[in-house]
Design an enzyme around this catalytic site. Sequence first.
Site, PDB file in Angstrom:
ATOM      1  N   SER A 124     -11.183   1.785  -7.046  1.00 38.28           N
ATOM      2  CA  SER A 124     -10.271   2.696  -7.735  1.00 38.28           C
ATOM      3  C   SER A 124     -11.000   3.604  -8.721  1.00 38.28           C
ATOM      4  O   SER A 124     -10.392   4.474  -9.313  1.00 38.28           O
ATOM      5  CB  SER A 124      -9.191   1.905  -8.466  1.00 38.28           C
ATOM      6  OG  SER A 124      -9.780   0.920  -9.259  1.00 38.28           O
ATOM      7  N   HIS A 158      -8.734   4.789  -0.898  1.00 35.86           N
ATOM      8  CA  HIS A 158      -8.107   4.113  -2.036  1.00 35.86           C
ATOM      9  C   HIS A 158      -6.604   3.962  -1.801  1.00 35.86           C
ATOM     10  O   HIS A 158      -5.855   4.938  -1.877  1.00 35.86           O
ATOM     11  CB  HIS A 158      -8.403   4.941  -3.303  1.00 35.86           C
ATOM     12  CG  HIS A 158      -7.844   4.377  -4.556  1.00 35.86           C
ATOM     13  ND1 HIS A 158      -7.521   5.153  -5.647  1.00 35.86           N
ATOM     14  CD2 HIS A 158      -7.547   3.108  -4.905  1.00 35.86           C
ATOM     15  CE1 HIS A 158      -7.062   4.384  -6.605  1.00 35.86           C
ATOM     16  NE2 HIS A 158      -7.058   3.136  -6.184  1.00 35.86           N
ATOM     17  N   GLU A 170      -5.742   7.717  -1.237  1.00 34.49           N
ATOM     18  CA  GLU A 170      -6.629   8.750  -1.786  1.00 34.49           C
ATOM     19  C   GLU A 170      -7.935   8.677  -0.979  1.00 34.49           C
ATOM     20  O   GLU A 170      -8.529   7.601  -0.844  1.00 34.49           O
ATOM     21  CB  GLU A 170      -6.878   8.414  -3.268  1.00 34.49           C
ATOM     22  CG  GLU A 170      -7.371   9.553  -4.097  1.00 34.49           C
ATOM     23  CD  GLU A 170      -7.366   9.194  -5.600  1.00 34.49           C
ATOM     24  OE1 GLU A 170      -7.543   8.014  -5.959  1.00 34.49           O
ATOM     25  OE2 GLU A 170      -7.208  10.122  -6.414  1.00 34.49           O
ATOM     26  N   ASN A 208      -6.799   7.898 -11.061  1.00 32.84           N
ATOM     27  CA  ASN A 208      -7.031   7.153 -12.302  1.00 32.84           C
ATOM     28  C   ASN A 208      -7.576   8.019 -13.437  1.00 32.84           C
ATOM     29  O   ASN A 208      -7.446   7.649 -14.604  1.00 32.84           O
ATOM     30  CB  ASN A 208      -7.914   5.941 -12.042  1.00 32.84           C
ATOM     31  CG  ASN A 208      -7.080   4.835 -11.430  1.00 32.84           C
ATOM     32  OD1 ASN A 208      -5.956   4.584 -11.888  1.00 32.84           O
ATOM     33  ND2 ASN A 208      -7.584   4.203 -10.390  1.00 32.84           N
TER      34      ASN A 208
HETATM   35  N1  CAA Z   1       4.179  -6.373  -1.797  1.00 35.26           N
HETATM   36  C1  CAA Z   1       4.983  -5.872  -0.851  1.00 35.26           C
HETATM   37  N2  CAA Z   1       6.203  -5.354  -1.097  1.00 35.26           N
HETATM   38  C2  CAA Z   1       6.627  -5.377  -2.377  1.00 35.26           C
HETATM   39  C3  CAA Z   1       5.854  -5.890  -3.424  1.00 35.26           C
HETATM   40  C4  CAA Z   1       4.572  -6.409  -3.102  1.00 35.26           C
HETATM   41  N3  CAA Z   1       3.741  -6.890  -4.028  1.00 35.26           N
HETATM   42  N4  CAA Z   1       6.539  -5.764  -4.573  1.00 35.26           N
HETATM   43  C5  CAA Z   1       7.715  -5.189  -4.261  1.00 35.26           C
HETATM   44  N5  CAA Z   1       7.755  -4.950  -2.934  1.00 35.26           N
HETATM   45  C6  CAA Z   1       8.842  -4.356  -2.185  1.00 35.26           C
HETATM   46  C7  CAA Z   1      10.070  -5.236  -2.254  1.00 35.26           C
HETATM   47  O1  CAA Z   1      10.001  -6.281  -1.317  1.00 35.26           O
HETATM   48  C8  CAA Z   1      11.151  -4.247  -1.962  1.00 35.26           C
HETATM   49  O2  CAA Z   1      11.185  -3.985  -0.578  1.00 35.26           O
HETATM   50  P1  CAA Z   1      12.600  -3.847   0.178  1.00 35.26           P
HETATM   51  O3  CAA Z   1      13.225  -2.619  -0.380  1.00 35.26           O
HETATM   52  O4  CAA Z   1      12.179  -3.719   1.581  1.00 35.26           O
HETATM   53  O5  CAA Z   1      13.334  -5.073  -0.124  1.00 35.26           O
HETATM   54  C9  CAA Z   1      10.661  -2.963  -2.632  1.00 35.26           C
HETATM   55  O6  CAA Z   1       9.235  -3.146  -2.810  1.00 35.26           O
HETATM   56  C10 CAA Z   1      11.293  -2.763  -3.976  1.00 35.26           C
HETATM   57  O7  CAA Z   1      11.075  -3.938  -4.728  1.00 35.26           O
HETATM   58  P2  CAA Z   1      12.095  -4.530  -5.772  1.00 35.26           P
HETATM   59  O8  CAA Z   1      13.486  -4.139  -5.379  1.00 35.26           O
HETATM   60  O9  CAA Z   1      11.788  -5.976  -5.950  1.00 35.26           O
HETATM   61  O10 CAA Z   1      11.664  -3.898  -7.134  1.00 35.26           O
HETATM   62  P3  CAA Z   1      11.574  -2.407  -7.585  1.00 35.26           P
HETATM   63  O11 CAA Z   1      12.616  -1.543  -6.994  1.00 35.26           O
HETATM   64  O12 CAA Z   1      11.441  -2.530  -9.049  1.00 35.26           O
HETATM   65  O13 CAA Z   1      10.178  -1.906  -6.967  1.00 35.26           O
HETATM   66  C11 CAA Z   1       7.873  -1.524  -7.150  1.00 35.26           C
HETATM   67  C12 CAA Z   1       8.987  -2.562  -7.223  1.00 35.26           C
HETATM   68  C13 CAA Z   1       7.780  -0.965  -5.713  1.00 35.26           C
HETATM   69  C14 CAA Z   1       6.587  -2.245  -7.489  1.00 35.26           C
HETATM   70  C15 CAA Z   1       8.226  -0.347  -8.130  1.00 35.26           C
HETATM   71  O14 CAA Z   1       8.491  -0.876  -9.407  1.00 35.26           O
HETATM   72  C16 CAA Z   1       7.126   0.661  -8.255  1.00 35.26           C
HETATM   73  O15 CAA Z   1       6.984   1.553  -7.427  1.00 35.26           O
HETATM   74  N6  CAA Z   1       6.299   0.542  -9.337  1.00 35.26           N
HETATM   75  C17 CAA Z   1       5.185   1.431  -9.573  1.00 35.26           C
HETATM   76  C18 CAA Z   1       4.019   0.944  -8.749  1.00 35.26           C
HETATM   77  C19 CAA Z   1       2.825   1.811  -8.907  1.00 35.26           C
HETATM   78  O16 CAA Z   1       2.776   2.780  -9.662  1.00 35.26           O
HETATM   79  N7  CAA Z   1       1.763   1.443  -8.191  1.00 35.26           N
HETATM   80  C20 CAA Z   1       0.489   2.095  -8.304  1.00 35.26           C
HETATM   81  C21 CAA Z   1      -0.334   1.354  -9.289  1.00 35.26           C
HETATM   82  S1  CAA Z   1      -1.897   2.123  -9.516  1.00 35.26           S
HETATM   83  C22 CAA Z   1      -2.826   1.561  -8.241  1.00 35.26           C
HETATM   84  O17 CAA Z   1      -2.454   0.772  -7.425  1.00 35.26           O
HETATM   85  C23 CAA Z   1      -4.170   2.120  -8.096  1.00 35.26           C
HETATM   86  C24 CAA Z   1      -5.172   1.885  -9.090  1.00 35.26           C
HETATM   87  O18 CAA Z   1      -6.244   2.306  -8.811  1.00 35.26           O
HETATM   88  C25 CAA Z   1      -4.989   1.191 -10.364  1.00 35.26           C
END
Ligand code: CAA
Length: 301
Positions: A124, A158, A170, A208
Amino acid sequence: MSIAHGIKRLGVLGAGQMGTGIAFVSALHAKVPVLLHDKSAHQVSKGISLIDKLLAKDVSKGRLQPSDAEEARARIQTVDAIEAMRDVDMVVEAVTENLDLKRAIFREFAAKIRPDAILATNTSSISITKIAGAVIPEGVSAAGEEGKAASGRVVGLHFFNPVPVMKLVELISAVQTSQDTLDRSRAFAEACGKEVATSQDVPGFVSNALLMPFINEAIMCLEKGVATRDDIDKTFRLGMAHPMGPLQLADFIGLDTCLFIQQTLYKGTSDSKYRPSVLLERMVDAQYLGKKSGRGFYEYN
Ligand code: CAA
């Protein structure tokens, strides 16, 4: 005309959240056989049970036929050494963020995996160019044909967490990456059901370099008492329609990972805007690492 990715078999190194997610979308959407390896057998079995759960959920929600889930599951095989990935067309590395470790792994890939396979890293923030430099055999000129062929197959791919949900990959080109590697990597990410955004190989890439100062500012707001944790997060959830506020997102990413990326940005640019907040450093010192350790800015059980 779209370019064929030509990936008939994929290797994934690292069965943590990212590696497992990459194995999952590759087997389910790109429909390629996947060889998954992690040095920890415990991590492999955790990864496989997560894949089983994700497939079962898609079936129970009627989004996937049971037979398609079985076929996807059958495409994922665990292997106990990198040697077993000898014949893959692409390998994606998704291990801990550590430059020396990644360079050692890529040297091992170069020695053990077919010379025409793409070597991708899910890092990342670590420089893809530095990782690519590790695959040139000793005594070979980086600028000669052999050196260019060796390092031209290294690329940054990424994915975002949770991989099955987030739509972006990415794509980062090292200075050495060949156009063929970039084209085929893009085509592969698209076959996995993702959209691709490209970034140059700068510290933190686009994602990032923008996200981490935002998270860090949020932590500094908390540190200075500008607002409470809940109000900082609420501001972004309700005011800007972010799915998570920045403090919850930091917990979700892992505070150690946030700190590592911020340190990489700070070291790589010497720009004080990237200096990690003292509170973030102290949280990591205390091993309050976010969701994965049960406590970060929030508590988890
Ligand atoms: N693995 C697989 N699926 C997942 C999951 C996981 N760890 N966590 C949640 N989900 C799925 C759920 O199963 C659900 O799927 P369905 O609709 O099919 O049932 C869906 O995501 C929505 O989940 P929830 O209803 O439980 O919860 P939510 O609506 O709050 O969504 C979330 C959870 C998708 C994580 C949402 O909060 C979100 O998009 N958060 C932001 C995540 C983000 O910004 N990620 C990027 C981080 S930065 C990065 O990764 C890169 C880096 O370099 C640091």
